[in-house]
Scaffold this motif. Structure first.
Motif, PDB file in Angstrom:
ATOM      1  N   GLU A  14       0.869  -1.160   0.000  1.00  0.00           N
ATOM      2  CA  GLU A  14       0.000   0.000   0.000  1.00  0.00           C
ATOM      3  C   GLU A  14       0.914   1.220   0.000  1.00  0.00           C
ATOM      4  N   THR A  15       0.776   2.084  -1.001  1.00  0.00           N
ATOM      5  CA  THR A  15       1.577   3.309  -1.068  1.00  0.00           C
ATOM      6  C   THR A  15       0.660   4.509  -0.887  1.00  0.00           C
ATOM      7  N   THR A  16       1.251   5.679  -0.737  1.00  0.00           N
ATOM      8  CA  THR A  16       0.454   6.898  -0.646  1.00  0.00           C
ATOM      9  C   THR A  16      -0.252   7.194  -1.965  1.00  0.00           C
ATOM     10  N   LYS A  17       0.100   6.491  -3.041  1.00  0.00           N
ATOM     11  CA  LYS A  17      -0.558   6.663  -4.344  1.00  0.00           C
ATOM     12  C   LYS A  17      -1.525   5.528  -4.665  1.00  0.00           C
ATOM     13  N   GLY A  18      -1.591   4.496  -3.811  1.00  0.00           N
ATOM     14  CA  GLY A  18      -2.508   3.386  -4.049  1.00  0.00           C
ATOM     15  C   GLY A  18      -1.803   2.044  -3.939  1.00  0.00           C
ATOM     16  N   PRO A  19      -2.572   0.951  -4.091  1.00  0.00           N
ATOM     17  CA  PRO A  19      -2.012  -0.393  -3.906  1.00  0.00           C
ATOM     18  C   PRO A  19      -1.184  -0.882  -5.104  1.00  0.00           C
ATOM     19  N   VAL A  20      -0.198  -1.727  -4.773  1.00  0.00           N
ATOM     20  CA  VAL A  20       0.671  -2.344  -5.773  1.00  0.00           C
ATOM     21  C   VAL A  20       0.844  -3.811  -5.351  1.00  0.00           C
ATOM     22  N   VAL A  21       0.682  -4.731  -6.299  1.00  0.00           N
ATOM     23  CA  VAL A  21       0.877  -6.156  -6.016  1.00  0.00           C
ATOM     24  C   VAL A  21       2.120  -6.615  -6.765  1.00  0.00           C
ATOM     25  N   ILE A  22       3.015  -7.282  -6.039  1.00  0.00           N
ATOM     26  CA  ILE A  22       4.286  -7.736  -6.599  1.00  0.00           C
ATOM     27  C   ILE A  22       4.386  -9.253  -6.472  1.00  0.00           C
ATOM     28  N   GLU A  23       4.664  -9.905  -7.605  1.00  0.00           N
ATOM     29  CA  GLU A  23       4.954 -11.337  -7.608  1.00  0.00           C
ATOM     30  C   GLU A  23       6.461 -11.484  -7.411  1.00  0.00           C
ATOM     31  N   MET A  24       6.861 -12.312  -6.443  1.00  0.00           N
ATOM     32  CA  MET A  24       8.290 -12.510  -6.174  1.00  0.00           C
ATOM     33  C   MET A  24       8.793 -13.776  -6.846  1.00  0.00           C
ATOM     34  N   TYR A  25      10.115 -13.806  -7.118  1.00  0.00           N
ATOM     35  CA  TYR A  25      10.753 -14.915  -7.816  1.00  0.00           C
ATOM     36  C   TYR A  25      11.753 -15.645  -6.922  1.00  0.00           C
ATOM     37  N   PRO A  26      11.264 -16.517  -6.032  1.00  0.00           N
ATOM     38  CA  PRO A  26      12.189 -17.227  -5.144  1.00  0.00           C
ATOM     39  C   PRO A  26      13.145 -18.163  -5.881  1.00  0.00           C
ATOM     40  N   ASP A  27      12.766 -18.640  -7.071  1.00  0.00           N
ATOM     41  CA  ASP A  27      13.658 -19.523  -7.834  1.00  0.00           C
ATOM     42  C   ASP A  27      14.832 -18.739  -8.416  1.00  0.00           C
ATOM     43  N   LEU A  28      14.606 -17.468  -8.713  1.00  0.00           N
ATOM     44  CA  LEU A  28      15.624 -16.611  -9.323  1.00  0.00           C
ATOM     45  C   LEU A  28      16.550 -15.992  -8.276  1.00  0.00           C
ATOM     46  N   ALA A  29      15.966 -15.581  -7.147  1.00  0.00           N
ATOM     47  CA  ALA A  29      16.732 -14.856  -6.126  1.00  0.00           C
ATOM     48  C   ALA A  29      16.254 -15.249  -4.722  1.00  0.00           C
ATOM     49  N   PRO A  30      16.521 -16.499  -4.309  1.00  0.00           N
ATOM     50  CA  PRO A  30      15.989 -16.978  -3.024  1.00  0.00           C
ATOM     51  C   PRO A  30      16.446 -16.157  -1.814  1.00  0.00           C
ATOM     52  N   GLY A  31      17.686 -15.730  -1.794  1.00  0.00           N
ATOM     53  CA  GLY A  31      18.185 -14.943  -0.660  1.00  0.00           C
ATOM     54  C   GLY A  31      17.522 -13.579  -0.563  1.00  0.00           C
ATOM     55  N   HIS A  32      17.348 -12.936  -1.704  1.00  0.00           N
ATOM     56  CA  HIS A  32      16.744 -11.605  -1.738  1.00  0.00           C
ATOM     57  C   HIS A  32      15.250 -11.670  -1.421  1.00  0.00           C
TER      58      HIS A  32
END
Length: 170
Positions: A14-32
């Motif tokens: 949730e930002t001051t400009k509205g909602p944002v949905v992010i899909e994460m890539y655990p296969d690409l960058a598990p540590g991050h």
């Protein structure tokens, strides 16, 4: 809301400009991905400003030390210079493209210096490929990212109101 395939590896920001949905890539960058989830679950990103926002390039945020507007350590002039109290991460560079909506980790000159800061690309930034760790992609709400106030540094910056792992949201 966007269809979230894996709620454990998706973020609702949730930002001051509205909602944002992010899909994460655990296969690409598990540590991050692990670090982002850990900090999100601690509430570390809640109140953190977008301190560096360059039109046509990217919006950077995630300085949980100096960039959190709700903490006594908030220092607008130092936002972007801090991270978390956790150790820096080993680079997880890949062939993933830095295109519109890509979420990638910010870092200092040392490739293994990413910690808590990240950025979201407004447009193609393929010149960053294989030099920064891509860990996710905006799947909804990019129009809200586009509205984030620009600047280096940003005057009266927009911020992350809350950042939660989708699995933790009822």
């Amino acid at each position: 809301m966007a269809e979230i395939k894996d709620r454990e590896n998706a973020l609702i920001m949730e930002t001051t400009k509205g909602p944002v949905v992010i899909e994460m890539y655990p296969d690409l960058a598990p540590g991050h991905v692990g670090r982002i989830k850990e900090l999100a679950r601690e509430g570390s990103y809640d109140g953190v400003v977008f301190h560096r926002v360059i039109d046509g390039f990217m919006a950077q945020t995630g300085d949980v030390k100096f960039g959190n507007s709700s903490k006594p350590s908030f220092a607008p002039s130092r936002a972007g210079m801090g991270g978390s109290d956790k150790p820096d991460l080993k680079a997880e560079f890949s062939n993933a493209n830095h295109g519109r909506g890509t979420c990638s980790m910010a870092r200092a000159q040392n490739p293994n210096s990413a910690n808590s800061q990240f950025f979201i690309c407004f447009d193609d930034a393929s010149f960053l490929n294989r030099q920064y760790t891509v860990w996710g992609q905006v799947i909804e709400g990019m129009e809200n990212v586009d509205k984030i106030k620009r600047g280096e540094p940003v005057q009266d910056p927009d911020k992350i109101v809350s950042l939660k792992v989708a699995a933790d949201v009822k």
